[in-house]
Scaffold this motif. Structure first.
Motif, PDB file in Angstrom:
ATOM      1  N   ASP A  61       0.856  -1.182   0.000  1.00 57.37           N
ATOM      2  CA  ASP A  61       0.000   0.000   0.000  1.00 57.37           C
ATOM      3  C   ASP A  61       0.897   1.238   0.000  1.00 57.37           C
ATOM      4  OD1 ASP A  61       0.981   0.179   2.577  1.00 57.37           O
ATOM      5  OD2 ASP A  61      -0.923  -0.244   3.554  1.00 57.37           O
ATOM      6  N   TYR A  62       0.308   2.413   0.144  1.00 58.14           N
ATOM      7  CA  TYR A  62       1.099   3.642   0.067  1.00 58.14           C
ATOM      8  C   TYR A  62       2.164   3.743   1.150  1.00 58.14           C
ATOM      9  CZ  TYR A  62      -2.021   5.734  -3.442  1.00 58.14           C
ATOM     10  OH  TYR A  62      -2.712   6.011  -4.592  1.00 58.14           O
ATOM     11  N   SER A  63       1.945   3.125   2.313  1.00 60.77           N
ATOM     12  CA  SER A  63       2.889   3.287   3.423  1.00 60.77           C
ATOM     13  C   SER A  63       4.202   2.546   3.211  1.00 60.77           C
ATOM     14  CB  SER A  63       2.253   2.806   4.726  1.00 60.77           C
ATOM     15  OG  SER A  63       2.088   1.397   4.698  1.00 60.77           O
ATOM     16  N   GLU A  64       4.228   1.598   2.264  1.00 60.75           N
ATOM     17  CA  GLU A  64       5.423   0.802   1.990  1.00 60.75           C
ATOM     18  C   GLU A  64       5.871   0.016   3.226  1.00 60.75           C
ATOM     19  OE1 GLU A  64       7.357   0.763  -1.081  1.00 60.75           O
ATOM     20  OE2 GLU A  64       5.710   1.850  -2.030  1.00 60.75           O
ATOM     21  N   GLN A  65       4.915  -0.470   4.010  1.00 57.70           N
ATOM     22  CA  GLN A  65       5.271  -1.240   5.205  1.00 57.70           C
ATOM     23  C   GLN A  65       5.543  -2.705   4.905  1.00 57.70           C
ATOM     24  OE1 GLN A  65       2.434  -0.648   8.389  1.00 57.70           O
ATOM     25  NE2 GLN A  65       2.887   1.540   8.544  1.00 57.70           N
ATOM     26  N   ARG A  66       5.036  -3.208   3.797  1.00 53.36           N
ATOM     27  CA  ARG A  66       5.219  -4.615   3.434  1.00 53.36           C
ATOM     28  C   ARG A  66       4.759  -5.545   4.554  1.00 53.36           C
ATOM     29  NH1 ARG A  66       8.117  -6.075  -1.057  1.00 53.36           N
ATOM     30  NH2 ARG A  66       8.605  -4.278  -2.376  1.00 53.36           N
ATOM     31  N   PHE A  67       3.642  -5.193   5.140  1.00 53.50           N
ATOM     32  CA  PHE A  67       3.016  -5.983   6.196  1.00 53.50           C
ATOM     33  C   PHE A  67       1.674  -6.482   5.695  1.00 53.50           C
ATOM     34  CE2 PHE A  67      -0.166  -6.110   9.612  1.00 53.50           C
ATOM     35  CZ  PHE A  67       0.395  -7.078  10.440  1.00 53.50           C
ATOM     36  N   SER A  68       1.409  -7.770   5.906  1.00 53.39           N
ATOM     37  CA  SER A  68       0.124  -8.347   5.516  1.00 53.39           C
ATOM     38  C   SER A  68      -0.667  -8.756   6.753  1.00 53.39           C
ATOM     39  CB  SER A  68       0.323  -9.567   4.623  1.00 53.39           C
ATOM     40  OG  SER A  68      -0.916 -10.234   4.419  1.00 53.39           O
ATOM     41  N   PRO A  69      -1.970  -8.428   6.785  1.00 55.27           N
ATOM     42  CA  PRO A  69      -2.801  -8.842   7.922  1.00 55.27           C
ATOM     43  C   PRO A  69      -3.260 -10.297   7.837  1.00 55.27           C
ATOM     44  CG  PRO A  69      -4.086  -7.500   6.400  1.00 55.27           C
ATOM     45  CD  PRO A  69      -2.686  -7.516   5.870  1.00 55.27           C
ATOM     46  N   LEU A  70      -2.880 -11.019   6.797  1.00 53.40           N
ATOM     47  CA  LEU A  70      -3.300 -12.415   6.661  1.00 53.40           C
ATOM     48  C   LEU A  70      -2.651 -13.285   7.748  1.00 53.40           C
ATOM     49  CD1 LEU A  70      -3.076 -12.841   2.776  1.00 53.40           C
ATOM     50  CD2 LEU A  70      -5.142 -12.512   4.157  1.00 53.40           C
ATOM     51  N   THR A  71      -3.432 -14.265   8.243  1.00 57.21           N
ATOM     52  CA  THR A  71      -2.958 -15.080   9.375  1.00 57.21           C
ATOM     53  C   THR A  71      -3.089 -16.583   9.152  1.00 57.21           C
ATOM     54  OG1 THR A  71      -5.138 -14.938  10.424  1.00 57.21           O
ATOM     55  CG2 THR A  71      -3.509 -13.271  11.057  1.00 57.21           C
ATOM     56  N   GLN A  72      -3.616 -17.014   7.999  1.00 64.68           N
ATOM     57  CA  GLN A  72      -3.769 -18.458   7.797  1.00 64.68           C
ATOM     58  C   GLN A  72      -2.412 -19.165   7.866  1.00 64.68           C
ATOM     59  OE1 GLN A  72      -4.666 -20.478   3.841  1.00 64.68           O
ATOM     60  NE2 GLN A  72      -6.693 -20.540   4.810  1.00 64.68           N
ATOM     61  N   ILE A  73      -1.424 -18.585   7.198  1.00 63.04           N
ATOM     62  CA  ILE A  73      -0.051 -19.072   7.319  1.00 63.04           C
ATOM     63  C   ILE A  73       0.576 -18.321   8.493  1.00 63.04           C
ATOM     64  CG2 ILE A  73       2.177 -19.338   6.187  1.00 63.04           C
ATOM     65  CD1 ILE A  73       0.674 -19.196   3.498  1.00 63.04           C
ATOM     66  N   SER A  74       0.889 -19.040   9.557  1.00 68.75           N
ATOM     67  CA  SER A  74       1.329 -18.395  10.798  1.00 68.75           C
ATOM     68  C   SER A  74       2.467 -19.176  11.424  1.00 68.75           C
ATOM     69  CB  SER A  74       0.160 -18.312  11.786  1.00 68.75           C
ATOM     70  OG  SER A  74      -0.163 -19.626  12.255  1.00 68.75           O
ATOM     71  N   ASP A  75       2.912 -18.712  12.567  1.00 64.13           N
ATOM     72  CA  ASP A  75       3.992 -19.407  13.262  1.00 64.13           C
ATOM     73  C   ASP A  75       3.584 -20.793  13.740  1.00 64.13           C
ATOM     74  OD1 ASP A  75       2.235 -18.367  15.135  1.00 64.13           O
ATOM     75  OD2 ASP A  75       3.794 -17.625  16.487  1.00 64.13           O
ATOM     76  N   THR A  76       2.273 -21.055  13.804  1.00 67.97           N
ATOM     77  CA  THR A  76       1.814 -22.375  14.229  1.00 67.97           C
ATOM     78  C   THR A  76       1.484 -23.299  13.062  1.00 67.97           C
ATOM     79  OG1 THR A  76      -0.474 -21.587  14.403  1.00 67.97           O
ATOM     80  CG2 THR A  76       0.898 -21.455  16.389  1.00 67.97           C
ATOM     81  N   THR A  77       1.290 -22.745  11.862  1.00 67.08           N
ATOM     82  CA  THR A  77       0.940 -23.574  10.699  1.00 67.08           C
ATOM     83  C   THR A  77       2.043 -23.647   9.655  1.00 67.08           C
ATOM     84  OG1 THR A  77      -0.076 -21.712   9.500  1.00 67.08           O
ATOM     85  CG2 THR A  77      -1.500 -22.988  10.994  1.00 67.08           C
ATOM     86  N   THR A 512       4.103 -10.548   8.516  1.00 66.82           N
ATOM     87  CA  THR A 512       2.659 -10.813   8.516  1.00 66.82           C
ATOM     88  C   THR A 512       2.106 -10.812   9.933  1.00 66.82           C
ATOM     89  OG1 THR A 512       2.616 -13.225   8.788  1.00 66.82           O
ATOM     90  CG2 THR A 512       3.125 -12.382   6.577  1.00 66.82           C
ATOM     91  N   ALA A 513       0.772 -10.699  10.007  1.00 63.37           N
ATOM     92  CA  ALA A 513       0.080 -10.763  11.292  1.00 63.37           C
ATOM     93  C   ALA A 513       0.106 -12.159  11.879  1.00 63.37           C
ATOM     94  CB  ALA A 513      -1.362 -10.290  11.121  1.00 63.37           C
ATOM     95  N   GLY A 514       0.567 -13.133  11.114  1.00 61.53           N
ATOM     96  CA  GLY A 514       0.739 -14.491  11.630  1.00 61.53           C
ATOM     97  C   GLY A 514       2.036 -14.684  12.388  1.00 61.53           C
ATOM     98  N   ASN A 515       2.645 -13.594  12.863  1.00 61.37           N
ATOM     99  CA  ASN A 515       3.905 -13.608  13.615  1.00 61.37           C
ATOM    100  C   ASN A 515       5.037 -14.211  12.794  1.00 61.37           C
ATOM    101  OD1 ASN A 515       5.500 -13.010  15.919  1.00 61.37           O
ATOM    102  ND2 ASN A 515       5.339 -15.137  16.621  1.00 61.37           N
ATOM    103  N   LEU A 516       5.080 -13.809  11.518  1.00 58.94           N
ATOM    104  CA  LEU A 516       6.104 -14.337  10.626  1.00 58.94           C
ATOM    105  C   LEU A 516       6.917 -13.218   9.989  1.00 58.94           C
ATOM    106  CD1 LEU A 516       4.177 -17.119   8.655  1.00 58.94           C
ATOM    107  CD2 LEU A 516       5.816 -17.442  10.528  1.00 58.94           C
ATOM    108  N   VAL A 517       8.192 -13.513   9.740  1.00 61.80           N
ATOM    109  CA  VAL A 517       9.045 -12.750   8.839  1.00 61.80           C
ATOM    110  C   VAL A 517       9.596 -13.750   7.835  1.00 61.80           C
ATOM    111  CG1 VAL A 517      11.101 -11.327   8.594  1.00 61.80           C
ATOM    112  CG2 VAL A 517       9.683 -11.121  10.634  1.00 61.80           C
ATOM    113  N   LEU A 518       9.440 -13.451   6.544  1.00 62.77           N
ATOM    114  CA  LEU A 518       9.927 -14.343   5.497  1.00 62.77           C
ATOM    115  C   LEU A 518      10.995 -13.644   4.685  1.00 62.77           C
ATOM    116  CD1 LEU A 518       6.439 -14.959   5.477  1.00 62.77           C
ATOM    117  CD2 LEU A 518       7.580 -17.026   4.670  1.00 62.77           C
ATOM    118  N   GLN A 519      12.064 -14.401   4.370  1.00 61.47           N
ATOM    119  CA  GLN A 519      13.194 -13.831   3.637  1.00 61.47           C
ATOM    120  C   GLN A 519      13.936 -14.935   2.898  1.00 61.47           C
ATOM    121  OE1 GLN A 519      16.717 -12.762   5.857  1.00 61.47           O
ATOM    122  NE2 GLN A 519      17.181 -11.006   4.541  1.00 61.47           N
ATOM    123  N   GLY A 520      14.316 -14.669   1.657  1.00 64.72           N
ATOM    124  CA  GLY A 520      15.242 -15.534   0.952  1.00 64.72           C
ATOM    125  C   GLY A 520      16.660 -15.101   1.224  1.00 64.72           C
ATOM    126  N   ASN A 521      17.622 -15.991   0.979  1.00 60.87           N
ATOM    127  CA  ASN A 521      19.002 -15.607   1.256  1.00 60.87           C
ATOM    128  C   ASN A 521      19.941 -16.003   0.128  1.00 60.87           C
ATOM    129  OD1 ASN A 521      19.847 -18.359   1.721  1.00 60.87           O
ATOM    130  ND2 ASN A 521      19.085 -18.210   3.822  1.00 60.87           N
TER     131      ASN A 521
END
Length: 716
Positions: A61-77, A512-521
């Motif tokens: 979005d305009y804020s460039e936060q790169r944060f998603s409120p989606l939670t289906q994919i989360s730290d538990t799943t 994401t709101a699923g308590n995740l940070v994703l990164q390739g290396n």
């Protein structure tokens, strides 16, 4: 720009009074035609507040936060995450784009500015567009043939091409609707960044601050391509006058004849719009050339290496904050700019969060540009401190390398502590997730340097600082060169947790709101971490280094995560032996898409080719080798690697068959025999004798490294 009309020259009638009022507008706020706003498809309102399931702009979005409120994919799943589908790409260069998803279609740009549209659920290709960028464009593009993404608006997809065009495509078919050259010339400028949409206009800048470019940000009507406004980031020739008072003020911070090489300050990546303030924030690149001595450059050199804010409607200057005054280290401020609301000292503040190449994390007031804080997030030695009231750095005297005879090893280096790879901000944790490079760079001023018609114009001595074939030196440089994923608290100004990485040049991040940070290396893994603690939760072997940032979307109640894989960019092509710090890696360019429960696999990776050094005997004189090293350092190393050690994308010239015959290398370097492959003729700068000197240097380097390998098997 409209100029004021002297009142003594106006006959005051009704019609002439209107003319006079038009002529007396503030020179920094010219009248601009209003754009037609989209009413269907992707609109301004949708970009400002996208649905949870879509990703409509580069930073979502305009804020460039790169944060998603989606939670289906989360730290538990996350343990159930698997490959849903993948798509091989025909462009075997660095892949840096963030895909966009709207209405079930995934849109992505690839290297060479190609665009593809896929069914976002199954990967079926809907259409593909190739702008047919001439391959010799590589000679003026820093660095690699990359593209960071497209923009969506109304019924169109917009892409900037490496050779300087802005193209509007029909969103349903991929057919061009309009295109235009938007750079001042197609010999010094290129485009690698993703366009942004602001109120019916497409915003884009350019690259080129290592060539002869004058930086700018421009806005174009999304319907027609007509230019609405253009803000230059550095002043032009004072003898020709200034476009506005912002340029007139900036000129007072320059000296010498900076305009003859353009001045630099290019806007090659970060562009952020704040609808609350109706301001566009953008970062600017380094001054040109890096070494200020040859052009007599001194002073702060506004508005280079700065954040600049302009009015979104007119492009009129609002404010600036310069992060690296008198930049001579290539400390661009083009890294992503994020808008957030934070509580600082008990007060709610609307702020910009920025981590540019200079290694310092800045918090700036979004409305006024007022400095709030500056804290180094990696080791820094180019400055000895920062003024707590203004943020202005105290420059280390040794860092002004052009004033002495010794090289200066700068921390961070020219690759940047944080470059274009996007960071993300999680409003739930209050943390920024920052891909950091911990790597130095040796700076030495070239003696007697003069501009040329081709190649980088940095005025550095690349021969004096080339990595020597000395095991202890190489091992020491390798050990000191690392990377990190840093969870940064912008309020406290400190790291909350850090994941140490093998080497630098790792991918951008998604939170994401699923308590995740994703990164390739750079090692070829796609990894999920917990956002609160930095625990590694899951990984996928991508078979290639990942430098792009992931994104996420949902269709029919199913969440997906997508990332472009494909190793490349400046670290791969220019850093020599250090390019391999994370291990040798293929470029296998692919789009990877994941979902819970998927069981997809990739085909086996092709085996790594083992190149054996078998150079001819050195026949040149020491003087030839030294001269060839100077020429290689100036004209060749940015593509073929420091000290003639290539990273993998471009040919390693130590293994070239052209080393065996003077006429062979002359046909390439002087006659342009490989012009269609991107290796243009250098006859405007080099002679046949120069080409032979480069050949002798390459033979010398190949024999040095052959001896090194014999002494220690496996050494490069």
């Amino acid at each position: 720009m409209t100029r004021a009309i002297p009142r003594s020259a106006i006959v005051v009638t009704g019609a002439m009074l209107a003319l006079a009022l038009a002529g007396c507008r503030n020179a920094e706020a010219p009248a601009t035609p209003q754009a037609t706003l989209a009413t269907s498809g992707v609109t301004d309102a949708k970009i400002a507040a996208p649905g949870d399931d879509e990703w409509l702009s580069y930073g979502r979005d305009y804020s460039e936060q790169r944060f998603s409120p989606l939670t289906q994919i989360s730290d538990t799943t996350i343990g159930k995450l698997g490959l849903a589908w993948s798509a091989d790409l025909e462009t075997a260069r660095g892949q840096e784009a963030t895909p966009l998803m709207h209405d079930g279609t995934l849109y992505v740009s690839t290297a060479w500015s190609m665009v593809k549209a896929f069914d976002a659920t199954n990967g079926k290709l809907k259409w593909a567009y190739d702008p047919h960028v001439p391959r010799d464009t590589l000679a003026r593009a820093c660095c690699d043939a990359v593209n960071r993404g497209v923009a969506l608006y109304g019924g169109k997809v917009f892409v900037g091409t490496l050779d300087g065009r802005l193209v509007a495509l029909d969103q349903s078919t991929g057919k061009p609707v309009w295109e235009k050259v938007v750079v001042p010339n197609q010999s010094d400028y290129s485009i690698t960044g993703a366009p942004r949409i602001v109120k019916g206009r497409v915003l884009i800048g350019s690259g080129g601050a290592e060539y002869k470019a004058r930086g700018y940000l421009a806005a174009f009507d999304a319907e027609t391509g007509a230019e609405a406004w253009r803000f230059h980031t550095v002043p032009g020739n004072p003898a020709l006058g200034f476009e506005n008072t912002a340029m007139e003020r900036a000129a007072k911070t320059w000296s010498g004849e900076w305009w003859k090489l353009g001045g630099g300050g290019t806007v090659w990546d970060s562009i952020t719009y704040d609808p609350k303030l109706n301001l566009v924030f953008f970062g600017t690149g380094n001054a040109e050339p890096w070494n200020p001595a040859p052009m007599g450059r001194s002073g702060d050199n506004l508005y280079t290496s700065s954040i600049v804010a302009v009015n979104a409607d007119t492009g009129a200057y609002a404010w600036h904050f310069q992060e690296t005054p008198e930049d001579r280290w290539d400390f661009d401020s083009d890294a992503q700019i994020t808008v957030a609301d934070l509580t600082i000292n008990g007060q709610q503040r609307h702020v910009l969060l920025h981590a540019p190449k200079n290694g310092v994390f800045y918090v700036i007031d979004a409305k006024t540009g007022q400095f709030i804080s500056a804290k180094p997030f990696v080791p820094v030695n180019w400055a000895t401190g920062f003024d707590p009231a203004t943020g202005r750095p105290a420059v280390n005297p040794a860092a002004r390398y052009e004033k002495g005879d010794k090289p200066f090893v700068g921390l961070p280096g020219a690759g940047g502590a944080h470059s274009w790879q996007p960071m993300s901000f999680n409003p739930k944790t209050g943390l920024i997730y920052l891909p950091a490079n911990i790597a130095g760079f040796p700076y030495a001023a070239a003696k007697g340097w003069k501009p040329s018609d081709i190649g980088f114009q940095t005025a550095l001595d690349g021969a004096a600082t080339a990595m020597p074939a000395i095991t202890a030196v190489r091992d020491g440089a390798m050990k000191a060169t690392t990377g990190a994923l840093i969870a940064w608290d912008p309020v406290a100004g400190k790291a909350v947790w850090t994941v140490a990485q093998v080497g630098p040049w790792n991918g951008g991040t998604l939170s994401t709101a699923g308590n995740l940070v994703l990164q390739g290396n750079a090692q070829g893994e796609f990894v999920a971490y917990s956002a609160d603690k930095g625990r590694k939760l899951w990984s996928f072997p991508a078979q290639t280094g990942i430098i792009a940032a992931p994104m996420t979307y949902a269709i029919g109640g199913q969440q997906y995560i997508a990332v472009l894989a494909g190793w490349g960019g400046v670290w791969d092509i220019a850093t020599g032996v250090l390019a391999h710090k994370s291990g040798a890696t293929h470029n296998i360019s692919r789009l990877l898409v994941f979902k819970l429960g998927a069981k997809g696999t990739l085909p086996p990776a092709p085996p790594m080719a083992k190149l054996v050094l078998d150079p001819p005997a050195l026949t040149g004189t020491p003087q030839q080798v030294a001269h060839g090293g100077q020429l290689y350092g100036r004209y060749c190393n940015v593509c073929h690697g420091d000290a003639a050690v290539a990273g993998g994308l471009n040919p390693d010239l130590r293994h070239s068959g052209a080393l065996n015959a003077a006429e062979a290398i002359r046909s390439v370097v002087i006659d342009g025999a490989l012009h269609e492959n991107g290796m243009v003729s250098f006859k405007s700068a080099l002679t046949a004798d120069d080409a032979e000197a480069i050949r002798q240097y390459l033979i010398s380097r190949a024999n040095e490294d052959k001896a090194l390998e014999k002494a220690r098997p496996g050494a490069r």
